[in-house]
Design a protein around this motif. Structure first.
Motif, PDB file in Angstrom:
ATOM      1  N   ARG A  81      -0.582  -1.031   2.831  1.00  0.00           N
ATOM      2  CA  ARG A  81      -1.607  -1.817   2.139  1.00  0.00           C
ATOM      3  C   ARG A  81      -3.021  -1.458   2.567  1.00  0.00           C
ATOM      4  O   ARG A  81      -3.980  -2.097   2.144  1.00  0.00           O
ATOM      5  CB  ARG A  81      -1.350  -3.311   2.359  1.00  0.00           C
ATOM      6  CG  ARG A  81      -0.059  -3.811   1.688  1.00  0.00           C
ATOM      7  CD  ARG A  81       0.151  -5.290   1.984  1.00  0.00           C
ATOM      8  NE  ARG A  81      -0.949  -6.100   1.498  1.00  0.00           N
ATOM      9  CZ  ARG A  81      -0.992  -6.689   0.296  1.00  0.00           C
ATOM     10  NH1 ARG A  81       0.025  -6.559  -0.548  1.00  0.00           N
ATOM     11  NH2 ARG A  81      -2.018  -7.414  -0.062  1.00  0.00           N
ATOM     12  N   GLN A  82      -3.160  -0.441   3.375  1.00  0.00           N
ATOM     13  CA  GLN A  82      -4.490  -0.026   3.831  1.00  0.00           C
ATOM     14  C   GLN A  82      -5.087   0.977   2.841  1.00  0.00           C
ATOM     15  O   GLN A  82      -5.275   2.158   3.123  1.00  0.00           O
ATOM     16  CB  GLN A  82      -4.407   0.539   5.249  1.00  0.00           C
ATOM     17  CG  GLN A  82      -4.037  -0.527   6.257  1.00  0.00           C
ATOM     18  CD  GLN A  82      -3.854  -0.002   7.664  1.00  0.00           C
ATOM     19  OE1 GLN A  82      -3.741   1.201   7.891  1.00  0.00           O
ATOM     20  NE2 GLN A  82      -3.832  -0.891   8.632  1.00  0.00           N
ATOM     21  N   VAL A  83      -5.382   0.456   1.667  1.00  0.00           N
ATOM     22  CA  VAL A  83      -5.927   1.255   0.566  1.00  0.00           C
ATOM     23  C   VAL A  83      -7.029   0.454  -0.109  1.00  0.00           C
ATOM     24  O   VAL A  83      -7.067  -0.781  -0.031  1.00  0.00           O
ATOM     25  CB  VAL A  83      -4.844   1.646  -0.463  1.00  0.00           C
ATOM     26  CG1 VAL A  83      -3.885   2.678   0.116  1.00  0.00           C
ATOM     27  CG2 VAL A  83      -4.082   0.414  -0.945  1.00  0.00           C
ATOM     28  N   LEU A  84      -7.918   1.150  -0.776  1.00  0.00           N
ATOM     29  CA  LEU A  84      -8.999   0.486  -1.487  1.00  0.00           C
ATOM     30  C   LEU A  84      -9.303   1.216  -2.787  1.00  0.00           C
ATOM     31  O   LEU A  84      -8.937   2.383  -2.962  1.00  0.00           O
ATOM     32  CB  LEU A  84     -10.248   0.379  -0.616  1.00  0.00           C
ATOM     33  CG  LEU A  84     -10.868   1.659  -0.035  1.00  0.00           C
ATOM     34  CD1 LEU A  84     -11.800   2.347  -1.026  1.00  0.00           C
ATOM     35  CD2 LEU A  84     -11.635   1.346   1.250  1.00  0.00           C
ATOM     36  N   ASP A  85      -9.950   0.509  -3.696  1.00  0.00           N
ATOM     37  CA  ASP A  85     -10.445   1.082  -4.939  1.00  0.00           C
ATOM     38  C   ASP A  85     -11.965   1.094  -4.885  1.00  0.00           C
ATOM     39  O   ASP A  85     -12.589   0.177  -4.331  1.00  0.00           O
ATOM     40  CB  ASP A  85     -10.015   0.249  -6.150  1.00  0.00           C
ATOM     41  CG  ASP A  85      -8.504   0.225  -6.356  1.00  0.00           C
ATOM     42  OD1 ASP A  85      -7.814   1.101  -5.806  1.00  0.00           O
ATOM     43  OD2 ASP A  85      -8.037  -0.684  -7.076  1.00  0.00           O
ATOM     44  N   VAL A 114     -13.040  -2.512  -3.437  1.00  0.00           N
ATOM     45  CA  VAL A 114     -12.132  -3.654  -3.298  1.00  0.00           C
ATOM     46  C   VAL A 114     -10.923  -3.208  -2.489  1.00  0.00           C
ATOM     47  O   VAL A 114     -10.101  -2.430  -2.986  1.00  0.00           O
ATOM     48  CB  VAL A 114     -11.681  -4.196  -4.671  1.00  0.00           C
ATOM     49  CG1 VAL A 114     -10.809  -5.438  -4.486  1.00  0.00           C
ATOM     50  CG2 VAL A 114     -12.873  -4.503  -5.562  1.00  0.00           C
ATOM     51  N   PRO A 115     -10.791  -3.644  -1.243  1.00  0.00           N
ATOM     52  CA  PRO A 115      -9.643  -3.239  -0.427  1.00  0.00           C
ATOM     53  C   PRO A 115      -8.471  -4.217  -0.511  1.00  0.00           C
ATOM     54  O   PRO A 115      -8.648  -5.417  -0.735  1.00  0.00           O
ATOM     55  CB  PRO A 115     -10.215  -3.244   0.994  1.00  0.00           C
ATOM     56  CG  PRO A 115     -11.259  -4.313   0.964  1.00  0.00           C
ATOM     57  CD  PRO A 115     -11.822  -4.334  -0.449  1.00  0.00           C
ATOM     58  N   SER A 116      -7.281  -3.695  -0.309  1.00  0.00           N
ATOM     59  CA  SER A 116      -6.129  -4.505   0.083  1.00  0.00           C
ATOM     60  C   SER A 116      -6.081  -4.538   1.598  1.00  0.00           C
ATOM     61  O   SER A 116      -6.805  -3.794   2.284  1.00  0.00           O
ATOM     62  CB  SER A 116      -4.830  -3.908  -0.459  1.00  0.00           C
ATOM     63  OG  SER A 116      -4.751  -4.003  -1.865  1.00  0.00           O
ATOM     64  N   TYR A 117      -5.208  -5.370   2.143  1.00  0.00           N
ATOM     65  CA  TYR A 117      -5.010  -5.401   3.596  1.00  0.00           C
ATOM     66  C   TYR A 117      -3.625  -5.973   3.881  1.00  0.00           C
ATOM     67  O   TYR A 117      -3.018  -6.636   3.031  1.00  0.00           O
ATOM     68  CB  TYR A 117      -6.098  -6.229   4.293  1.00  0.00           C
ATOM     69  CG  TYR A 117      -6.369  -7.601   3.711  1.00  0.00           C
ATOM     70  CD1 TYR A 117      -5.612  -8.720   4.078  1.00  0.00           C
ATOM     71  CD2 TYR A 117      -7.399  -7.794   2.789  1.00  0.00           C
ATOM     72  CE1 TYR A 117      -5.867  -9.972   3.549  1.00  0.00           C
ATOM     73  CE2 TYR A 117      -7.668  -9.057   2.250  1.00  0.00           C
ATOM     74  CZ  TYR A 117      -6.904 -10.138   2.636  1.00  0.00           C
ATOM     75  OH  TYR A 117      -7.155 -11.384   2.117  1.00  0.00           O
ATOM     76  N   THR A 118      -3.126  -5.718   5.054  1.00  0.00           N
ATOM     77  CA  THR A 118      -1.821  -6.226   5.467  1.00  0.00           C
ATOM     78  C   THR A 118      -1.865  -7.745   5.522  1.00  0.00           C
ATOM     79  O   THR A 118      -2.814  -8.334   6.045  1.00  0.00           O
ATOM     80  CB  THR A 118      -1.434  -5.659   6.834  1.00  0.00           C
ATOM     81  OG1 THR A 118      -1.520  -4.239   6.797  1.00  0.00           O
ATOM     82  CG2 THR A 118      -0.015  -6.066   7.205  1.00  0.00           C
TER      83      THR A 118
END
Length: 264
Positions: free
Chosen positions: A49-53, A97-101
């Motif tokens: 989940r360590q990804v971003l747009d 906009v990032p996701s995170y754990t």
């Protein structure tokens, strides 16, 4: 005292269950419409989940807005919120906009560190001034980025403003809710991760934003942060916890003006 209901939002908002699918649909359509200006699934770490747009405006970019999503650190990911980039994009700002754990896999202190990496990665991709905002748990995380000593100095020097929206600024009350089974907040973490008890970096402007129709606990949380930091405090009339973010889509809304107005 059990504070579970005090921090429950959906049960007190008519049609609450309709909001997440509506957000997801609007976000997907927004990404599709942007085409090549939507750069998706950029790694900022090795976690799933360590990804971003990153969404880029047409023409020259004035700077970078980072939006951090909410969900009590337990729900959602970046794919629900892309459309909230519309307002800043129309005014020439890129938006990340990032996701995170999520908890319980990660504690809040670990999520804070992930967001530091996400902001740093996004700042590497977009030049110019940096503004950070976020909603609910994301409001907490956006405020944490403004705390002294959190961001790397090179990134922190670019940070001009934070706008925590409906933030959680004192985590201690959440220890008395059922969600703490997942969050696992203890007294030490509540103290270390509560922006209301931490110093704001000198020179970083802040406006705390909250809806007038939110739960009393969220009105309190917003006020506590504004009072602790001596910063602007805006209460949006007629807005509840789920629709308070909708002004992010509007080019000239008061929220967008609070976010990027006058930032250079």
């Amino acid at each position: 005292m059990d504070l579970t209901d005090a921090y429950e939002n959906g049960a007190h908002i008519p049609g609450a269950a309709d909001y997440p699918p509506r957000w997801a649909s609007a976000a997907s359509a927004f990404r599709s419409a942007l085409g090549a200006r939507a750069e998706c699934d950029i790694d900022y770490g090795s976690g799933a989940r360590q990804v971003l747009d990153v969404f880029r405006p047409e023409g020259a970019c004035k700077g970078l807005v980072v939006f951090i999503h909410g969900g009590y650190w337990r729900k959602f990911d970046k794919s629900f919120w892309s459309h909230l980039a519309a307002g800043p994009l129309a005014r020439g700002w890129a938006v990340a906009v990032p996701s995170y754990t999520l908890a319980p896999e990660a504690r809040i202190s670990e999520i804070t560190r992930e967001i530091v990496f996400a902001v740093t990665r996004a700042a590497d991709l977009v030049e110019g001034p940096l503004v950070i905002t976020g909603h609910s748990a994301g409001g907490h995380l956006s405020a944490r980025m403004a705390c002294e000593g959190v961001l790397p100095e090179g990134v922190a020097a670019r940070l001009r403003r934070v706008v925590p929206i409906s933030p959680l600024s004192d985590l201690a009350p959440l220890m008395q809710t059922e969600m703490n089974v997942d969050l696992k907040i203890d007294a030490a973490e509540a103290k270390a991760e509560s922006p209301a008890f931490l110093g704001r970096r000198l020179g970083v402007d802040c406006t705390v934003w909250v809806g007038a129709e939110e739960r009393p606990a969220f009105l309190d949380q917003a006020r506590w942060l504004a009072e602790a930091w001596g910063c602007a405090h805006r209460i949006a009339p007629g807005r509840h916890h789920f629709d308070v973010i909708e002004e992010m889509e509007e080019v000239e809304s008061p929220l967008i003006e609070a976010l990027i107005g006058g930032v250079t």
